[in-house]
Every structure is written in structure tokens, then in C-alpha cells.
Design an enzyme around this catalytic site. Structure first.
Site, PDB file in Angstrom:
ATOM      1  N   PRO A  95       5.846   0.799   2.760  1.00  0.00           N
ATOM      2  CA  PRO A  95       6.756   0.558   3.893  1.00  0.00           C
ATOM      3  C   PRO A  95       6.118   0.906   5.233  1.00  0.00           C
ATOM      4  CG  PRO A  95       7.528   2.395   2.537  1.00  0.00           C
ATOM      5  CD  PRO A  95       6.342   1.828   1.850  1.00  0.00           C
ATOM      6  N   GLU A 122       6.067   9.291  -3.877  1.00  0.00           N
ATOM      7  CA  GLU A 122       6.212   9.463  -2.420  1.00  0.00           C
ATOM      8  C   GLU A 122       5.124   8.726  -1.664  1.00  0.00           C
ATOM      9  OE1 GLU A 122       9.059  10.949  -1.376  1.00  0.00           O
ATOM     10  OE2 GLU A 122       9.313  10.975  -3.561  1.00  0.00           O
ATOM     11  N   ARG A 160       1.363 -20.252  -3.369  1.00  0.00           N
ATOM     12  CA  ARG A 160       1.930 -21.527  -2.902  1.00  0.00           C
ATOM     13  C   ARG A 160       1.053 -22.225  -1.873  1.00  0.00           C
ATOM     14  NH1 ARG A 160       6.964 -22.577  -3.343  1.00  0.00           N
ATOM     15  NH2 ARG A 160       6.976 -23.612  -1.322  1.00  0.00           N
ATOM     16  N   ASP A 175       7.787 -26.314   5.141  1.00  0.00           N
ATOM     17  CA  ASP A 175       8.549 -25.094   4.876  1.00  0.00           C
ATOM     18  C   ASP A 175       8.891 -24.334   6.151  1.00  0.00           C
ATOM     19  OD1 ASP A 175       8.977 -25.266   2.181  1.00  0.00           O
ATOM     20  OD2 ASP A 175       7.096 -24.272   1.647  1.00  0.00           O
TER      21      ASP A 175
HETATM   22  N1  4GX Z   1       7.000  -2.985   1.263  1.00  0.00           N
HETATM   23  N2  4GX Z   1       7.743   0.858  -1.317  1.00  0.00           N
HETATM   24  C1  4GX Z   1       5.631   1.763  -2.173  1.00  0.00           C
HETATM   25  C2  4GX Z   1       5.367   4.186  -2.505  1.00  0.00           C
HETATM   26  C3  4GX Z   1       4.385   4.278  -1.392  1.00  0.00           C
HETATM   27  C4  4GX Z   1       4.677   4.900  -0.178  1.00  0.00           C
HETATM   28  C5  4GX Z   1       3.705   4.993   0.794  1.00  0.00           C
HETATM   29  C6  4GX Z   1       2.226   3.806  -0.662  1.00  0.00           C
HETATM   30  C7  4GX Z   1       2.473   4.466   0.539  1.00  0.00           C
HETATM   31  C8  4GX Z   1       7.505  -1.176   0.123  1.00  0.00           C
HETATM   32  C9  4GX Z   1       7.976  -2.128   1.052  1.00  0.00           C
HETATM   33  C10 4GX Z   1       8.255  -0.017  -0.373  1.00  0.00           C
HETATM   34  C11 4GX Z   1       8.397   2.141  -1.542  1.00  0.00           C
HETATM   35  C12 4GX Z   1       6.608   0.612  -2.174  1.00  0.00           C
HETATM   36  C13 4GX Z   1       7.402   3.279  -1.509  1.00  0.00           C
HETATM   37  N3  4GX Z   1       3.175   3.739  -1.607  1.00  0.00           N
HETATM   38  N4  4GX Z   1       6.259  -1.519  -0.172  1.00  0.00           N
HETATM   39  N5  4GX Z   1       6.293   3.042  -2.448  1.00  0.00           N
HETATM   40  N6  4GX Z   1       9.182  -2.156   1.627  1.00  0.00           N
HETATM   41  O1  4GX Z   1       9.343   0.213   0.085  1.00  0.00           O
HETATM   42  O2  4GX Z   1       5.950  -2.619   0.522  1.00  0.00           O
END
Ligand code: 4GX
Length: 255
Positions: A95, A122, A160, A175
Site C-alpha cells: 500500500p 506488517e 492483456r 478500453d
Molecule cells: N496494493 N497489502 C501487502 C503487506 C505489506 C506491507 C508493506 C509490503 C510492504 C496492497 C495494496 C495491500 C496489504 C499487500 C499489506 N507488504 N498491496 N501487505 N493495496 O494493501 O498492494
């Protein structure tokens, strides 16, 4: 002419089945079967060295939750580089990343070989972010329980764009995010369903009029739900006049 080498994608995860099952279906499944994309899913635990096959540990400095430990992730990417060649990008899904957009998908589709690391817990030890990942991408501002769904989203959107994956190249070019506007409404048979009728223009056979109607509907929808897209969309004078009309109509309706 030399055969086009298929795009290589590698996904590293502690839940390989969660990634494999969706990849076997639909457009992406067919593209893999036809050899247009070469996707491998790697079990992170296969690259652990301890008896418990652990992939996480407590955070230095304290705090809740667990952090993904660097060793298995580095070893997994080393193995991929040995077996499949050096990737052009190693993506960490998180995120905290830059937002994954259609433009990002277009860029990745040109790279030839991409690795996606699925974060869990985390997060990952920051040495992974700095010294293993070449980029960090987020699929949107919400918190998921892992990077597997984001990895699937990225693989799907990129696949795609590989020539031949979607049967109709024209439909890919048309698209939503390729055109910069939302889609116009689509209808199919029957022409009347439970008293609900299809817009008559679509049955008229007047192709120029149908195109004009679709353009206007796409502009109206975009103005309604995603007005910020209009700032970067390619608009002509007729588009601008119609948008002006819609804004005026809306102002009258509001008063
Ligand atoms: N878009 N998540 C990853 C664990 C995490 C946290 C920090 C690496 C660094 C998300 C999103 C997402 C939740 C996947 C936390 N990994 N990933 N996870 N939205 O929310 O890509």
C-alpha cells in the site's frame, strides 16, 4: 522473422495456490496455454533454510505483528535469475507503493521479464525494498491481507497488453483507460426486455450517429463519476461543447 519471445512473469508468495488457480482461467489462462506469457508461481518457503521454514520474524524496535525476513526473498529472486534470466523489474506489492495504473501496465508489458513479490504480515524488511525490489506498486488505497491479489491484478492487466492475448486488438485500444474516458453503455439482445428498451439510435444502422451518441454518453459518464479524467483526455471542440451543455443542464437542474 524471429518468433516473439513470450513475456516472463514470476510471482513469489507464501500462498502459491491462491495465485495459481485464478491464473488458470479465462483470457490469462488461455494466454499461458498458448505460450504468449510464461508465468511461474514460486513458493517462498521453498527458499527458507531453517527447520521451521520461517519467512517472518518480530520487528526490531518492538511493536505488533511480524515482518517478512529478507533471506528467503533474496534467495527466491536469485533462483529466478539463475533459472529464468535476470528480470527487468522486481516489484514489491504494497500500500506504500506508487499507484498501479494502465500506464504502469503498459510500461511493464514492454519489459519482457518481471518478478512480483507478494508482501504479507506488517510488511517486509526494508532491505528488501531498498536492495531487492526495483519498484513498489499499490493497486489502490485500501488494506488487503497480502500482496497476492495485487500480483494477480498486475499480471492480468499486463497480460492483456501482450499482442495476441486478447483476441480483438481494437477492443484493447478502445478500453476505458487507454482512451482516457469511461466506456459508453453497451446493450445486446433482446431490444426490449421487461419493458426496458434499448436506445433507438443503436438499432438505426446510422454508424456516424451511433458513434456520436457513444462519444456523448462516454463524456457524460466521465463527467459524472470521474471528472478528473477529463483534464487529461484528448477532447475536440465538439466534446467541449457537449460537456459545457451538460454542466449547464446540471446547473439548471440543481436550482
Ligand atoms: N496494493 N497489502 C501487502 C503487506 C505489506 C506491507 C508493506 C509490503 C510492504 C496492497 C495494496 C495491500 C496489504 C499487500 C499489506 N507488504 N498491496 N501487505 N493495496 O494493501 O498492494
Amino acid at each position: 522473422m524471429a518468433a516473439a519471445r513470450s513475456m516472463k512473469l514470476d510471482v513469489v508468495t507464501i500462498f502459491p495456490r491462491m495465485v495459481e488457480a485464478p491464473l488458470a482461467e479465462g483470457v490469462v489462462g488461455r494466454a499461458i496455454q498458448r505460450g504468449l506469457i510464461d508465468v511461474r508461481v514460486h513458493d517462498l518457503r521453498a527458499h527458507t533454510t531453517d527447520r521451521h521454514r520461517s519467512v517472518d520474524d518480530v520487528p526490531f524496535g518492538g511493536g505488533p505483528g511480524m515482518v517478512m525476513t529478507p533471506e528467503p526473498l533474496f534467495r527466491a529472486v536469485d533462483a529466478i535469475a539463475r533459472e529464468r534470466g535476470e528480470p527487468a523489474a522486481v516489484i514489491l506489492t504494497s500500500p506504500d507503493g506508487r499507484l498501479f495504473t494502465h500506464r504502469e501496465a503498459e510500461r511493464l508489458a514492454r519489459l519482457g521479464h518481471v518478478v512480483v513479490l507478494c508482501g504479507r504480515y506488517e510488511g517486509v524488511d526494508d532491505r528488501v525494498r531498498h536492495h531487492l525490489a526495483t519498484e513498489e506498486l499499490s493497486i489502490g488505497d485500501y488494506v488487503l491481507s497480502g500482496g497476492e491479489l495485487p500480483a494477480l491484478v498486475i499480471v492480468d492487466a499486463v497480460a492483456r497488453l501482450i499482442p495476441g492475448v486478447v483476441g480483438d486488438e481494437a477492443s484493447v485500444a478502445r478500453d476505458t483507460f487507454a482512451r482516457g474516458l469511461l466506456d459508453f453503455p453497451q446493450y445486446t439482445r433482446p431490444a426490449a426486455f421487461r419493458g426496458l428498451e434499448v436506445p433507438p439510435v443503436l438499432l438505426s444502422g446510422h454508424h456516424a450517429e451511433i458513434e456520436r451518441w457513444r462519444r456523448r454518453e462516454a463524456l457524460a459518464r466521465t463527467l459524472e463519476t470521474r471528472p478528473e479524467l477529463l483534464e487529461t483526455a484528448a477532447l475536440d471542440d465538439e466534446d467541449r461543447a457537449w460537456l459545457q451543455e451538460l454542466v449547464e443542464l446540471r446547473e439548471k437542474g440543481a436550482s
